[in-house]
Each structure stands twice: as structure tokens, then as C-alpha cells.
Design an enzyme around this catalytic site. Structure first.
Site, mmCIF file in Angstrom:
data_model
loop_
_atom_site.group_PDB
_atom_site.id
_atom_site.type_symbol
_atom_site.label_atom_id
_atom_site.label_comp_id
_atom_site.label_asym_id
_atom_site.label_seq_id
_atom_site.Cartn_x
_atom_site.Cartn_y
_atom_site.Cartn_z
ATOM 1 N N SER A 277 -24.439 22.020 -3.879
ATOM 2 C CA SER A 277 -23.494 21.445 -4.134
ATOM 3 C C SER A 277 -23.230 21.743 -5.360
ATOM 4 O O SER A 277 -23.390 22.118 -5.896
ATOM 5 C CB SER A 277 -24.189 19.730 -4.183
ATOM 6 O OG SER A 277 -22.534 19.291 -4.274
ATOM 7 N N LYS B 52 -21.263 22.994 0.151
ATOM 8 C CA LYS B 52 -21.063 21.796 -0.123
ATOM 9 C C LYS B 52 -20.332 22.065 -1.152
ATOM 10 O O LYS B 52 -20.659 21.942 -2.342
ATOM 11 C CB LYS B 52 -22.068 20.489 0.145
ATOM 12 C CG LYS B 52 -20.815 19.450 -0.325
ATOM 13 C CD LYS B 52 -21.419 17.958 0.180
ATOM 14 C CE LYS B 52 -22.007 17.370 -1.244
ATOM 15 N NZ LYS B 52 -23.273 15.918 -1.539
ATOM 16 N N LYS C 222 -17.088 20.040 -4.378
ATOM 17 C CA LYS C 222 -16.927 19.585 -3.946
ATOM 18 C C LYS C 222 -14.874 18.786 -4.206
ATOM 19 O O LYS C 222 -14.753 20.434 -4.873
ATOM 20 C CB LYS C 222 -17.163 18.611 -5.596
ATOM 21 C CG LYS C 222 -18.153 18.218 -5.343
ATOM 22 C CD LYS C 222 -18.949 16.739 -4.541
ATOM 23 C CE LYS C 222 -19.986 16.457 -5.213
ATOM 24 N NZ LYS C 222 -20.649 15.406 -4.965
ATOM 25 N N ASP D 255 -16.492 17.090 0.046
ATOM 26 C CA ASP D 255 -17.239 15.787 -0.071
ATOM 27 C C ASP D 255 -15.967 15.194 -1.468
ATOM 28 O O ASP D 255 -16.420 16.519 -2.499
ATOM 29 C CB ASP D 255 -18.910 15.844 -0.827
ATOM 30 C CG ASP D 255 -19.074 14.731 -1.396
ATOM 31 O OD1 ASP D 255 -18.479 13.211 -0.898
ATOM 32 O OD2 ASP D 255 -19.719 14.016 -2.171
ATOM 33 N N GLU E 232 -17.652 14.663 4.165
ATOM 34 C CA GLU E 232 -18.115 13.721 3.435
ATOM 35 C C GLU E 232 -17.235 12.843 2.364
ATOM 36 O O GLU E 232 -16.526 13.119 1.836
ATOM 37 C CB GLU E 232 -19.786 13.832 2.660
ATOM 38 C CG GLU E 232 -20.173 13.267 2.243
ATOM 39 C CD GLU E 232 -21.947 13.391 1.898
ATOM 40 O OE1 GLU E 232 -22.471 13.255 1.115
ATOM 41 O OE2 GLU E 232 -21.485 14.966 1.618
ATOM 42 N N ASP F 47 -21.618 8.413 2.833
ATOM 43 C CA ASP F 47 -22.406 8.397 2.211
ATOM 44 C C ASP F 47 -22.211 7.214 1.616
ATOM 45 O O ASP F 47 -23.616 5.979 1.533
ATOM 46 C CB ASP F 47 -22.116 9.471 0.959
ATOM 47 C CG ASP F 47 -23.114 9.428 -0.502
ATOM 48 O OD1 ASP F 47 -24.018 8.423 -0.348
ATOM 49 O OD2 ASP F 47 -22.742 10.618 -0.763
ATOM 50 N N LYS G 198 -29.624 8.828 1.480
ATOM 51 C CA LYS G 198 -30.016 8.501 -0.293
ATOM 52 C C LYS G 198 -31.229 7.788 -0.031
ATOM 53 O O LYS G 198 -30.456 7.000 -0.573
ATOM 54 C CB LYS G 198 -29.119 9.065 -1.118
ATOM 55 C CG LYS G 198 -28.319 10.248 -0.974
ATOM 56 C CD LYS G 198 -27.083 9.954 -2.086
ATOM 57 C CE LYS G 198 -25.823 11.337 -1.946
ATOM 58 N NZ LYS G 198 -25.134 10.773 -2.254
ATOM 59 N N GLY H 204 -29.082 14.118 -2.366
ATOM 60 C CA GLY H 204 -29.501 14.757 -3.951
ATOM 61 C C GLY H 204 -28.753 13.510 -4.652
ATOM 62 O O GLY H 204 -27.725 13.607 -4.615
#
Length: 373
Positions: free
Chosen positions: A135, A161, A163, A188, A213, A238, A262, A290
């Protein structure tokens, strides 16, 4: 089994670099660590809470208070026949799922070490290695982003991934996709957008993403269902999925095409496995997210990700992605095929570096159960 003693620790373990999302920036792990002891056997768990209530409502301070005043005494007063019994112990606790999860993880580890079973085998995992990705937080500029992603690709990560947030979404995604056309890529948003951004988010369809996400509110399911009918890329939930019931609601409403599990977010491994099974029955893939865990929490995540419906790479990167030195003596290392090896030792398999853990511990408390007689 009766838990005889619980040790609680708050730590401050610096990250190798700040981690920034659409809503917050973290410089270190401030996790709550839980050590349980019974019949001479020890188990460890981790509540990967943040310093502030930005991901969810919990913080290192609230978890510390909950652990001492409620969760530890409740567990010390309980008789446990199997790890799943912890869910019943905490059934009447509202929220505070990450705090509860740390205790549940520790009990799973304890039972595994007491019986000689690995956490993977206890959970019903099937894989010896699990696919993982990395990430990448919001970066200062596009050049830095390309350098950071390039370093991870060179290190062997085959899934990345990004952000994203308003003003840092389409252009970063486009540049990364154009630079690495075959890279498995996802984004995400950490719940920063609204349904009014639907047309804008639909433009991400052009970049062949695995998923988008949690684009909308952290507690929303209904608007995500509306958004999924507008965008072609699978929506992944999520923050919205905090229990098996929330997963069921999302699946029934077709609010997502993927679920990020998670275990700390949903209160532990028992609930996480229930969500895994529910999604599998619905034909919806899952992957393991995570929370920048230490080697203690990472070991639990890796074991969970060995279950069969975890078909997308998880956010459970090698330990060196986050820490110059971890609090375990056997940190996770990235394999050449972008996987982590699932521990097969009893319990979680995490071996604690007690001397270094003492160095990064900022507070410690020991609670004991009442003696019989």
C-alpha cells in the site's frame, strides 16, 4: 482453560516513513499488545489502534482504558474451551472491536502453542504461501510517487494499492498505470468521497483496476450499492464491514464486488472467518487488509489469508516495508513470487524480541485472575 495473567503494553514503534491516507498521517505504531498466560503457556495478540480516531472510533488511549477496566477482567473471569469462546465473552461489549481483537488473537496463539497446532491449521487454512501487495500512501508529488512505486516493483511486489483523495486520484492512477501496464493495481479512498462524486469515480474505470476500496462514508452500505451500479470497477468495502451482519447486509444489497477482511476491524479471527465463509458462499472474493501491524498482528493476518477464498493479494507486506526493526525475531520477508510464507510453528509462529520490545514499550500493566480457594 483459565487465563491466569494478562500483560498489557502500549508501544511506540516508528515507521520507516510516514504513512498518509486521505484523512490522516501516521508516524509510528501505537499498538496495544496483549500477553496472556495459562498453565505455563503464553500467547500474544495485537490491537493495531492508531493515535487518533481517524480510521475508526478507537485510539490507543481508548483501547488502553477498555483493556484495563473491562476486557482483561472479563477474560480473566471466563473459562475457555476453545479460542472461539472469546467472542461470547465480549458479546455484550458495544464497539471497541480492535481492542477486543487483541485479546482474541492472544487466546488463539495460546491455544495453538498449548496444543502444538499452527494458527493456519486451526483456522482451516490451505496455503503455505499467501500473495501480498503493498500500500502506497499519498505522496508529496507525482515524481516521488513514481519513484516509490518503482522501488516496490523492483523489490518484487506484483500488486500495488494507491491511496487517493480529491485532487490526488485520476492523475496518479493514470501515471502509475501507464508506467506499469501489467501491474495489478487498485486504489483506496478511505471514505473521503460522496455519491455526488460518482461520475468522477467512474473515470477510474479506464485504468483496469482490481477494485476501488471504500470510496464513500465509513459506515455506509446503501450508497455504495448505488455507486456499484454506476462504476464498472468492483467496489471493495473495508471500514463499513465491522461484523458478519454488516457483511451479510452488503452482500444482500450487492453493495460491493469484493470485501477487505481485517480481523482486527471485525473483532477477531472468529468473525473474520465467518465473513470469509459468507462471502465464499455468495461468490464474492475477499482479501486480507492490514493496519500496519507489527510481526505479532501480521502473523495472525498471514494465517487468516491462507483460507481458500482469499483470492486477491493482501495488504500484509514484508515487515521491512514498515519497520527498520520489528518486535519479533522472525520478521516476514517477501518471497520472489510476491508472497509471504505462512508460519507452521505452533500458535501464530511469532517469536517475540523481548529486549527490543522493552525498548519501545511506553506503558505496561499486569493483571491477574483471582486464586481459587
Amino acid at each position: 482453560m483459565k487465563i491466569e495473567q494478562i500483560e498489557l503494553r502500549r508501544i511506540a514503534l516508528p515507521y520507516v516513513a510516514p504513512f498518509e491516507t486521505s484523512g490522516w498521517r501516521e508516524l509510528a505504531s501505537h499498538a496495544l499488545l496483549v500477553r496472556v498466560e495459562a498453565d505455563g503457556v503464553v500467547g500474544w495478540g495485537e490491537s493495531p489502534v492508531g493515535i487518533g480516531p481517524w480510521y475508526n472510533e478507537e485510539t490507543s488511549s481508548t483501547a488502553w482504558v477498555m483493556a484495563q477496566e473491562h476486557l482483561a477482567p472479563m477474560l480473566l473471569a471466563s473459562e475457555l474451551n476453545r479460542p472461539e469462546d472469546v467472542a461470547a465473552v465480549y458479546a455484550r461489549v458495544r464497539g471497541n472491536r480492535m481492542a477486543c481483537a487483541g485479546f482474541e488473537f492472544a487466546v488463539w496463539d495460546l491455544f495453538g502453542r498449548a496444543t502444538g497446532q499452527s494458527l493456519r491449521s486451526m483456522l482451516g487454512g490451505q496455503r503455505e504461501r499467501v500473495e501480498v501487495g503493498v500500500s502506497v500512501g499519498v505522496q508529496p508529488d507525482l515524481d516521488t510517487l513514481l519513484r516509490v512505486v518503482g522501488d516496490y516493483v523492483a523489490a518484487g511486489y506484483q500488486r500495488v494499492k494507491l491511496k487517493i483523495k480529491p485532487g490526488w486520484d485520476l492523475e496518479p492512477t493514470r501515471l502509475v498505470r501507464e508506467t506499469w501496464p501489467d501491474l495489478r493495481l487498485q486504489v483506496d479512498a478511505n471514505s473521503i468521497y460522496t455519491l455526488d462524486h460518482a461520475a468522477h469515480l467512474a473515470k477510474l474505470d479506464a485504468y483496469d483496476l482490481l477494485l476501488i476500496e471504500q470510496p464513500l462514508a465509513h459506515d455506509d452500505i446503501v450508497d455504495h450499492a448505488k455507486l456499484q451500479r454506476i462504476v464498472q470497477t468492483p467496489i471493495c468495502l473495508d471500514e463499513s464491514i465491522v461484523s458478519p451482519d454488516h457483511a451479510r447486509w452488503a452482500l444482500e444489497l450487492r453493495a460491493c464486488g469484493v470485501i477487505n477482511i481485517k480481523p482486527s476491524r471485525v473483532g477477531g479471527l472468529h468473525a473474520a472467518r465467518q465473513i470469509h465463509d459468507m462471502a465464499a458462499a455468495a461468490g464474492v472474493p475477499v482479501w486480507c487488509g492490514g493496519m500496519l501491524e507489527t510481526g505479532i498482528g501480521r502473523a495472525a493476518n498471514v494465517a487468516l489469508a491462507s483460507l481458500p477464498n482469499f483470492t486477491l493479494p493482501g495488504d500484509i507486506s514484508a515487515s521491512a516495508r514498515y519497520f527498520a526493526r520489528d518486535i519479533v525475531t522472525n520478521p516476514f520477508v517477501l518471497n520472489a513470487d510476491s508472497t509471504l510464507t505462512v508460519p507452521d510453528a505452533p500458535g501464530s509462529g511469532a517469536d517475540i524480541d523481548v529486549d527490543f520490545l522493552d525498548q519501545v514499550t511506553v506503558e505496561k500493566v499486569i493483571l491477574r485472575g483471582r486464586l481459587a480457594g
